[in-house]
Design a protein around this motif. Sequence first.
Motif, PDB file in Angstrom:
ATOM      1  N   ALA A 215      12.439   9.439  -7.470  1.00 15.24           N
ATOM      2  CA  ALA A 215      11.240   8.837  -6.887  1.00 15.24           C
ATOM      3  C   ALA A 215      11.251   8.998  -5.373  1.00 15.24           C
ATOM      4  O   ALA A 215      12.304   9.062  -4.747  1.00 15.24           O
ATOM      5  CB  ALA A 215      11.172   7.361  -7.258  1.00 15.24           C
ATOM      6  N   THR A 216      10.064   9.088  -4.787  1.00 14.00           N
ATOM      7  CA  THR A 216       9.897   9.199  -3.347  1.00 14.00           C
ATOM      8  C   THR A 216       8.851   8.179  -2.915  1.00 14.00           C
ATOM      9  O   THR A 216       7.822   8.041  -3.562  1.00 14.00           O
ATOM     10  CB  THR A 216       9.430  10.624  -2.963  1.00 14.00           C
ATOM     11  N   ASP A 217       9.110   7.495  -1.802  1.00 10.64           N
ATOM     12  CA  ASP A 217       8.219   6.466  -1.287  1.00 10.64           C
ATOM     13  C   ASP A 217       7.456   7.037  -0.088  1.00 10.64           C
ATOM     14  O   ASP A 217       8.043   7.609   0.813  1.00 10.64           O
ATOM     15  CB  ASP A 217       9.071   5.265  -0.845  1.00 10.64           C
ATOM     16  N   PHE A 218       6.104   6.890  -0.084  1.00  9.34           N
ATOM     17  CA  PHE A 218       5.282   7.335   1.019  1.00  9.34           C
ATOM     18  C   PHE A 218       4.591   6.154   1.659  1.00  9.34           C
ATOM     19  O   PHE A 218       3.964   5.371   0.958  1.00  9.34           O
ATOM     20  CB  PHE A 218       4.196   8.321   0.545  1.00  9.34           C
ATOM     21  N   PRO A 219       4.674   6.013   2.991  1.00  8.34           N
ATOM     22  CA  PRO A 219       3.944   4.938   3.661  1.00  8.34           C
ATOM     23  C   PRO A 219       2.442   5.106   3.452  1.00  8.34           C
ATOM     24  O   PRO A 219       1.943   6.229   3.332  1.00  8.34           O
ATOM     25  CB  PRO A 219       4.309   5.110   5.134  1.00  8.34           C
ATOM     26  N   TYR A 220       1.735   4.002   3.429  1.00 12.17           N
ATOM     27  CA  TYR A 220       0.293   3.981   3.185  1.00 12.17           C
ATOM     28  C   TYR A 220      -0.477   4.767   4.243  1.00 12.17           C
ATOM     29  O   TYR A 220      -1.399   5.484   3.951  1.00 12.17           O
ATOM     30  CB  TYR A 220      -0.187   2.538   3.108  1.00 12.17           C
ATOM     31  N   LYS A 221      -0.134   4.610   5.493  1.00  9.90           N
ATOM     32  CA  LYS A 221      -0.891   5.217   6.603  1.00  9.90           C
ATOM     33  C   LYS A 221      -0.471   6.650   6.841  1.00  9.90           C
ATOM     34  O   LYS A 221       0.628   7.015   6.809  1.00  9.90           O
ATOM     35  CB  LYS A 221      -0.721   4.419   7.878  1.00  9.90           C
TER      36      LYS A 221
ATOM     37  N   GLY B  67       0.774  -1.233   0.000  1.00  7.70           N
ATOM     38  CA  GLY B  67       0.000   0.000   0.000  1.00  7.70           C
ATOM     39  C   GLY B  67       0.803   1.278   0.000  1.00  7.70           C
ATOM     40  O   GLY B  67       0.235   2.363  -0.047  1.00  7.70           O
ATOM     41  N   ASN B  68       2.132   1.190   0.061  1.00  8.51           N
ATOM     42  CA  ASN B  68       2.939   2.404  -0.013  1.00  8.51           C
ATOM     43  C   ASN B  68       2.852   2.999  -1.412  1.00  8.51           C
ATOM     44  O   ASN B  68       2.770   2.282  -2.401  1.00  8.51           O
ATOM     45  CB  ASN B  68       4.411   2.106   0.319  1.00  8.51           C
ATOM     46  N   VAL B  69       2.869   4.312  -1.476  1.00  4.55           N
ATOM     47  CA  VAL B  69       2.794   5.026  -2.748  1.00  4.55           C
ATOM     48  C   VAL B  69       4.190   5.487  -3.134  1.00  4.55           C
ATOM     49  O   VAL B  69       4.908   6.055  -2.314  1.00  4.55           O
ATOM     50  CB  VAL B  69       1.847   6.240  -2.635  1.00  4.55           C
ATOM     51  N   ILE B  70       4.574   5.237  -4.379  1.00  2.00           N
ATOM     52  CA  ILE B  70       5.848   5.728  -4.900  1.00  2.00           C
ATOM     53  C   ILE B  70       5.537   6.763  -5.965  1.00  2.00           C
ATOM     54  O   ILE B  70       4.828   6.480  -6.929  1.00  2.00           O
ATOM     55  CB  ILE B  70       6.689   4.585  -5.491  1.00  2.00           C
ATOM     56  N   VAL B  71       6.034   7.977  -5.762  1.00  2.00           N
ATOM     57  CA  VAL B  71       5.815   9.068  -6.702  1.00  2.00           C
ATOM     58  C   VAL B  71       7.072   9.245  -7.535  1.00  2.00           C
ATOM     59  O   VAL B  71       8.174   9.345  -6.997  1.00  2.00           O
ATOM     60  CB  VAL B  71       5.492  10.385  -5.958  1.00  2.00           C
ATOM     61  N   ILE B  72       6.908   9.271  -8.842  1.00  2.00           N
ATOM     62  CA  ILE B  72       8.036   9.441  -9.760  1.00  2.00           C
ATOM     63  C   ILE B  72       7.982  10.852 -10.310  1.00  2.00           C
ATOM     64  O   ILE B  72       6.985  11.265 -10.897  1.00  2.00           O
ATOM     65  CB  ILE B  72       7.992   8.402 -10.898  1.00  2.00           C
TER      66      ILE B  72
END
Length: 187
Positions: free
Chosen positions: A181-187, A171-176
Motif C-alpha cells: 500500500a502507498t499513502d498519498f496526501p490529499y493536497k 482526505g489522504n488516499v491509500i492505494v492498495i
Amino acid sequence: DARRQKIGITIDDNQNVYLLDKLEQRRGRLRGLWLTKVRPDGKIAWTKKQLPKQPYKILPQAIASDSHNNIIVVAAARLKNRGAGVYLQKFSPAGKRLWQKMRTIKPQPGSPGFILNIKNDEIYIYGTIRDKGSDKPWLARFNANGRLNWERFPTEKNGVWVNDWTMEIVGNVIVITNHGATDFPYK
C-alpha cells in the motif's frame, strides 16, 4: 446487429438506477457505450447510445453518481486526434451530457480496467496503465468539472496492479496494490 454487455450499475439518491453497457456492433467492429436510466417504478426514463466510427473506440469501464445525482462514466478510449486514454463524461439526471474530458495516457490492454469512485464530488479513477513500456498502477483525481487535479503512479516497479483504494478521514488516499500500500496526501 449490435450486442450489449453489462459493465456497471449505480443508484442515485432518488432511487433511480443507471445501467452502463458496453456496446459492440459486429459489422465494422465498432465499440461504444449504452447508458440507461430506470425510474424507481421500473420504467425506462431514457437511454443514451454512443458508437463512434472506427478506428475510434469507447470501452466503458465504470459508472457512479455524485451528490447532485449526476452520472459519471469512465471509459478507456481511442478517439480521433486525441490518442488513447481515459474518457470521462458527466450526465445530468435528465440525460443531458454536461461535459466530456479525455486524459491521454495508454490504458493497458486487457487490464481489469479503471475503477471510479466519487468522494465529496471529486472524481477518483484508478487502474493499471501502460506507461513507457511497463504496466503501472495509476491514480487520478478530477474536480466536479472534470479538470485533472493530480495524477500519481504509486510505484515505479513493473508488474504492479491496483487492487483497491480507500480514503482516510483527513482526505489522504491509500492505494492498495499487489505489492503493498502507498499513502498519498490529499493536497
